[in-house]
Enzyme design. Structure first.
Site, PDB file in Angstrom:
ATOM      1  N   ASP A 122      33.866 -85.919 -43.774  1.00 30.62           N
ATOM      2  CA  ASP A 122      32.825 -86.411 -44.657  1.00 30.62           C
ATOM      3  C   ASP A 122      31.796 -87.188 -43.836  1.00 30.62           C
ATOM      4  O   ASP A 122      31.832 -88.402 -43.751  1.00 30.62           O
ATOM      5  CB  ASP A 122      33.451 -87.311 -45.727  1.00 30.62           C
ATOM      6  CG  ASP A 122      32.524 -87.490 -46.906  1.00 30.62           C
ATOM      7  OD1 ASP A 122      31.486 -86.800 -46.950  1.00 30.62           O
ATOM      8  OD2 ASP A 122      32.831 -88.318 -47.764  1.00 30.62           O
ATOM      9  N   TYR A 233      32.870 -78.056 -34.928  1.00 30.65           N
ATOM     10  CA  TYR A 233      33.625 -77.069 -35.696  1.00 30.65           C
ATOM     11  C   TYR A 233      33.021 -75.670 -35.647  1.00 30.65           C
ATOM     12  O   TYR A 233      33.473 -74.782 -36.374  1.00 30.65           O
ATOM     13  CB  TYR A 233      33.802 -77.515 -37.144  1.00 30.65           C
ATOM     14  CG  TYR A 233      32.513 -77.868 -37.871  1.00 30.65           C
ATOM     15  CD1 TYR A 233      31.534 -76.909 -38.081  1.00 30.65           C
ATOM     16  CD2 TYR A 233      32.298 -79.156 -38.342  1.00 30.65           C
ATOM     17  CE1 TYR A 233      30.363 -77.227 -38.738  1.00 30.65           C
ATOM     18  CE2 TYR A 233      31.133 -79.489 -39.011  1.00 30.65           C
ATOM     19  CZ  TYR A 233      30.165 -78.522 -39.206  1.00 30.65           C
ATOM     20  OH  TYR A 233      29.010 -78.844 -39.850  1.00 30.65           O
ATOM     21  N   CYS A 433      46.642-123.694 -54.182  1.00 28.54           N
ATOM     22  CA  CYS A 433      47.228-124.654 -55.117  1.00 28.54           C
ATOM     23  C   CYS A 433      48.207-125.505 -54.308  1.00 28.54           C
ATOM     24  O   CYS A 433      49.032-124.971 -53.567  1.00 28.54           O
ATOM     25  CB  CYS A 433      47.955-123.879 -56.213  1.00 28.54           C
ATOM     26  SG  CYS A 433      49.134-124.863 -57.129  1.00 28.54           S
TER      27      CYS A 433
HETATM   28  S1  IVH Z   1      31.770 -75.119 -41.352  1.00 25.95           S
HETATM   29  C1  IVH Z   1      28.651 -72.077 -42.547  1.00 25.95           C
HETATM   30  N1  IVH Z   1      33.668 -76.873 -40.944  1.00 25.95           N
HETATM   31  O1  IVH Z   1      30.510 -79.329 -44.778  1.00 25.95           O
HETATM   32  C2  IVH Z   1      29.781 -73.004 -42.431  1.00 25.95           C
HETATM   33  N2  IVH Z   1      31.751 -77.552 -42.160  1.00 25.95           N
HETATM   34  O2  IVH Z   1      29.388 -78.064 -47.211  1.00 25.95           O
HETATM   35  C3  IVH Z   1      29.319 -74.263 -41.907  1.00 25.95           C
HETATM   36  N3  IVH Z   1      31.769 -79.885 -42.839  1.00 25.95           N
HETATM   37  O3  IVH Z   1      27.209 -78.900 -43.740  1.00 25.95           O
HETATM   38  C4  IVH Z   1      30.204 -75.376 -42.055  1.00 25.95           C
HETATM   39  N4  IVH Z   1      33.707 -80.390 -41.969  1.00 25.95           N
HETATM   40  O4  IVH Z   1      28.533 -80.812 -42.746  1.00 25.95           O
HETATM   41  C5  IVH Z   1      32.467 -76.641 -41.500  1.00 25.95           C
HETATM   42  N5  IVH Z   1      35.419 -78.316 -40.481  1.00 25.95           N
HETATM   43  C6  IVH Z   1      34.214 -78.088 -41.019  1.00 25.95           C
HETATM   44  C7  IVH Z   1      33.481 -79.098 -41.704  1.00 25.95           C
HETATM   45  C8  IVH Z   1      32.255 -78.773 -42.263  1.00 25.95           C
HETATM   46  C9  IVH Z   1      32.670 -80.853 -42.645  1.00 25.95           C
HETATM   47  C10 IVH Z   1      30.508 -80.062 -43.605  1.00 25.95           C
HETATM   48  C11 IVH Z   1      29.286 -79.661 -42.844  1.00 25.95           C
HETATM   49  C12 IVH Z   1      28.563 -78.691 -43.718  1.00 25.95           C
HETATM   50  C13 IVH Z   1      29.175 -78.987 -45.044  1.00 25.95           C
HETATM   51  C14 IVH Z   1      29.118 -77.745 -45.896  1.00 25.95           C
END
Ligand code: IVH
Length: 672
Positions: A122, A233, A433
Site C-alpha cells: 500500500d 515488482y 491516582c
Molecule cells: S503489478 C499492470 N504488483 O497496485 C500491473 N502492483 O492497483 C501493475 N501494487 O499501481 C501492477 N503492490 O501501485 C503490482 N506486487 C504488486 C503491487 C502492485 C502494489 C500497486 C501498484 C499499482 C496498483 C494497481
C-alpha cells in the site's frame, strides 16, 4: 579544479562509492549486512566531506545523493514508454476463481495455470529507468501515461540502487525500466507522525499518505529525512533481454541489486493462491509495513502476452483486496480508565466500526498531552487504525467535518474511580491516582496476578475479579488463596462445578517459577522478559531482596529504570508484607536451578526460512534440550531469530524490533 585533485583522493572517492553501493545492496536487498550501521555512517560522512571539499569530484550516481539535491519549483513530466496500468480488483474468493476461469477460457487451456502471487503493497507506484546500469530517471505513475519526474527524491531512498550490480550470469541491459512500490514502514510512520505532532504539524492519516507526501516534495532534502522504502515488482521496456516468466524476471532484477519482496510465492495454482491469501491476511498483522491485499499474476510471459490488456488493466493479473485497517468513525465519548499502576488513560468510545474484520468500539488516546496535540474532541469524526495486535488508536481528527458542537475534553481533577488526588510525576506524560487501594487499581493488579504469564489461574477472568473486588471478597493477592467453594457459589453465573474448578485451578497455581512470581507482583518496568532475566541471576527471593540497584543494573538486559524500580519495590514495607502473605498462603516458588545451568536457559528463539543442515523440528528439539524456548512469532521478548534460506516476514519484523538475527552456523555454536 579537477586537475589539482590528488589522484589518491580520486581513488579514495571511488573506493568509498563502490563500498557504499555494495553495503547498501547487502543491507537492503540481501538483508545481510557485512558492516555495522556506524561504520556505514562513517564512510558516508567521509565521502560527503571529500565531495564538499572537491566539488569537481561530485557525480550524479554518488551514494551521497541520498541526502537530497537542490529544490525545484515544479516537477517535470515524462511519458512512460509502456503505460503503467491499474489492476482489476477482487473482493471475495470466488472473484479469483472467476479470474482463473477467464484466463483459461481466453487461452483455451484445460489444465492448471501457473501463477505467482505477491503481497499488494500500500504505497505509490513508480518507474525507474536505468541507462547502462545507472539510475537515469524516476517518475511517478501519474495518470498511467504521463508521470512526474522525481529522480532526486527517489535517489534519497536507501534501498534504491543508483548503480546496478553485475552479479550472476545476466548482463545488465543497456536500457532497463523497472517498476515498484514506494512505501513507509509502520515503525517509520509512527516516528514521523510523533515528530510532526511534536512540531505542531498535522499528522499523516496513514503510511500511504505519508509516503505520497514525502515523494512529492519539491525539496529532496526533506524527502531524504523520510523513512521511504521500495520493493520492485515488475518491468517496463527492457532492451537485450527476454524474460520467460515473471518469477524469472524478479530473480534477475534481484541479482541486479533491486529489492524484491522475500515473501512472494512463485509458481502456484489458483487454489494455492487462495491459501496464500489466508496466510497473508494473518501475516499482515506481523509485517513491518502495510499491505492491502494480494496480487496474482500469470507467471508465463508468453501467456501474459497472449492475454494482453484492456485499456485499464492487464488480463493476466488481479488484485484480491483485504479489508482496510483504517476507518473513520465518530468519538461518542471520552472516558478515563485507571490501570494497575494508577495510570489514568483516556479512552475514546467510538461509534462501532469494522476495521479489518474486527469490530472496534474503543481506541486509546494515551494521555492528556496526546489529546491536546491531536485536538480530539467528543463528537469529532476521526481516523482510527488497528495495526498488528496493538490497541486501536485515534490517528487524526477530520477537522472539516466539525459542526461546532464538539466538546473539548479535560482530564478529571481527581481519580474517577475512588476520588483520590492524582499526581503527574516529573518527566511522565501520565497522571496517576495516588491511592494504591483504589478499587480500579486493585482489580487491574489482581487480573494481572492471575493472568497467563503470571499465576495463570484458569477461570479467574476479568469479570469475575471485578465482581469479587466489588463484593469485598478480594482486596489483595493473598485473598485469592483463601477463597472457598461456599463463597464462590454465591456469585453470579457460578455453579458448584465451576466453583470447584476454580478452587482446583487456584490450588494448582501455587507452585510457581521464580520468574512468573516476580512478573505477577506487577513491579513497574518488570515484564515477562525482565522477570526471566532477573530470575536467571538470583537463586532465591532472599538474595534478590538483598540486591542493590547497582547489582541489578549490572545484569545484561536490565536498565537503570527497571533496576531502581525493583530495588525500591522490594524495600517497601507494604510490599514485603504482601509477599509474606502470599507465601503464607501456601505459595511455593521453585527455582529452576537445574535448567538454569543449561547454556540456553531462558533464551527465546524464533525460526524462519529453511535450515540447511537440520530440520526445523530437530533445531527446535535441540534448543529446548539446551534449556531454550522456541516460539512461532517474533516479539520484543525474542532473543534470537534464526534465519535460514528465503526467510519470511519474521525477518523484517525481527529487524524492526532490533532482535538479534543469527544463522544456522551461529545456532550450532550456541548449542555447543
Ligand atoms: S503489478 C499492470 N504488483 O497496485 C500491473 N502492483 O492497483 C501493475 N501494487 O499501481 C501492477 N503492490 O501501485 C503490482 N506486487 C504488486 C503491487 C502492485 C502494489 C500497486 C501498484 C499499482 C496498483 C494497481
Amino acid at each position: 579544479m579537477q586537475d589539482s585533485v590528488n589522484p589518491a583522493i580520486i581513488e579514495k572517492v571511488q573506493a568509498l562509492r563502490t563500498a557504499l553501493h555494495r553495503h547498501n545492496y547487502r543491507y537492503y536487498v540481501l538483508d545481510d549486512p557485512e558492516i555495522s550501521d556506524s561504520e556505514y555512517d562513517r564512510m558516508m560522512k567521509e565521502l560527503i566531506e571529500i565531495e564538499k571539499t572537491w566539488p569537481a569530484l561530485s557525480s550524479p550516481d554518488s551514494p551521497s545523493l541520498r541526502v537530497g539535491a537542490p529544490p525545484v519549483s515544479k516537477f517535470e513530466t515524462a511519458t512512460h514508454s509502456i503505460p503503467m496500468l491499474s489492476l482489476d480488483n477482487g473482493f471475495e474468493e470466488s472473484d479469483i476463481f472467476d479470474f482463473d476461469n477467464r484466463v483459461k477460457r481466453h487461452l483455451k487451456v484445460d489444465g492448471e495455470i501457473e501463477y505467482t502471487a505477491e503481497p499488494k503493497l500500500d504505497g505509490l507506484a513508480v518507474e525507474l529507468v536505468y541507462e547502462m546500469g545507472k539510475l537515469a530517471v524516476a517518475s511517478t505513475r501519474g495518470d498511467g501515461i504521463v508521470g512526474e519526474v522525481i529522480t532526486s527524491n527517489i535517489k534519497t531512498i536507501p534501498s534504491v540502487p543508483l548503480i546496478l550490480q553485475q552479479e550472476g550470469k545476466h548482463k545488465i541491459p543497456s536500457h532497463l525500466e523497472v517498476r515498484g512500490e514506494v512505501f513507509i514502514g509502520l515503525a517509520g510512520f509512527e516516528r514521523l507522525n510523533k515528530q510532526r505532532i511534536d512540531q505542531g504539524l498535522p499528522a499523516f492519516a496513514n503510511p500511504r499518505n505519508a509516503a505520497a507526501g514525502s515523494l512529492r516534495q519539491l525539496d529532496s532534502s526533506i524527502t531524504a529525512k523520510r523513512p521511504l522504502e521500495i520493493f520492485f515488482y515488475g518491468t517496463g521496456s527492457v532492451t537485450d533481454m527476454v524474460f520467460h516468466s515473471h518469477w524469472e524476471a524478479l530473480q534477475i532484477l534481484r541479482g541486479f541489486g533491486l529489492r524484491i519482496n522475500p515473501i512472494i510465492r512463485p509458481k502456484i495454482t489458483i487454489r494455492e493462491a487462495a491459501g496464500y491469501y489466508k496466510e497473508l491476511s494473518e501475516m499482515r498483522h506481523e509485517l513491518s509495513y502495510d499491505i492491502d491485499g494480494m496480487v496474482i499474476k500469470v507467471d508465463s510471459i508468453s501467456l501474459q502476452q497472449e492475454l494482453g490488456t484492456t485499456s485499464r488493466s492487464p488480463r493476466w493479473a488481479i488484485a484480491y483486496k483485504f479489508e482496510a485497517l483504517q476507518e473513520t468513525t465518530r468519538v461518542m465519548d471520552i472516558e478515563v480508565q485507571v490501570g494497575r499502576t494508577g495510570a489514568l488513560t483516556p479512552v475514546a468510545f467510538l461509534d462501532p466500526v469494522n476495521v479489518g474484520g474486527v469490530t472496534v468500539s474503543r481506541a486509546t488516546l494515551h494521555n492528556e498531552d496526546e489529546i491536546a496535540k491531536k485536538d480530539v474532541r467528543i463528537g469529532d469524526k476521526v481516523f482510527i487504525r488497528r495495526a498488528g495486535d496493538v490497541i486501536p488508536e485515534v490517528v487524526k481528527v477530520i477537522e472539516f467535518k466539525r459542526t461546532g458542537k464538539e466538546k473539548i475534553f479535560s482530564m478529571p481533577q481527581n481519580c474517577p474511580v475512588c476520588g483520590s488526588d492524582i499526581i503527574r510525576l516529573e518527566g511522565e506524560a501520565v497522571k496517576r491516582c495516588i491511592n494504591t487501594n483504589c478499587p480500579a487499581q486493585v482489580k487491574e493488579r489482581i487480573k494481572h496476578f492471575a493472568s497467563k504469564g503470571a499465576f495463570d489461574i484458569d477461570g479467574l477472568g476479568d469479570k469475575l475479579v471485578e465482581q469479587m473486588v466489588d463484593k469485598g471478597m478480594l482486596s489483595s493477592y493473598a485473598d485469592i488463596f483463601r477463597l472457598d467453594k461456599k463463597n464462590l457459589e454465591g456469585l453470579e453465573r457460578m455453579g458448584g462445578k465451576s466453583a470447584q474448578n476454580l478452587i482446583d485451578a487456584i490450588e494448582n497455581s501455587k507452585k510457581i517459577s521464580f520468574s512468573r512470581f516476580l512478573y505477577a507482583l506487577g513491579i513497574r518496568y518488570v515484564g515477562e522478559h525482565v522477570a526471566r532475566v532477573i530470575a536467571d541471576k538470583f537463586n532465591s527471593l532472599e538474595s534478590l531482596s538483598g540486591a542493590s540497584c547497582s547489582d541489578l543494573e549490572a545484569i545484561d538486559g536490565i536498565g537503570p529504570v527497571a533496576a531502581k524500580s525493583v530495588e525500591s519495590f522490594l524495600n517497601e514495607l507494604e510490599n514485603i508484607k504482601t509477599i509474606d502473605r502470599i507465601l503464607d498462603s501456601g505459595v511455593q516458588i521453585f527455582y529452576d536451578t537445574d535448567n538454569k545451568e543449561k547454556r540456553l536457559y531462558g533464551k527465546l528463539f524464533v525460526l524462519t526460512g529453511t535450515l540447511d543442515g537440520m530440520a526445523r523440528n530437530l533445531a527446535k528439539e535441540m534448543i529446548e534440550a539446551a534449556g531454550g524456548k522456541v516460539s512461532g512469532s517474533v516479539s520484543r521478548n525474542t532473543d534470537y531469530l534464526v534465519a535460514g534460506k528465503s526467510p519470511g516476514s519474521k525477518l523484517a519484523r525481527a529487524r524492526s524490533l532490533g532482535v538479534e538475527i543469527i544463522d544456522e552456523e551461529f545456532l550450532k555454536k550456541l548449542l555447543g
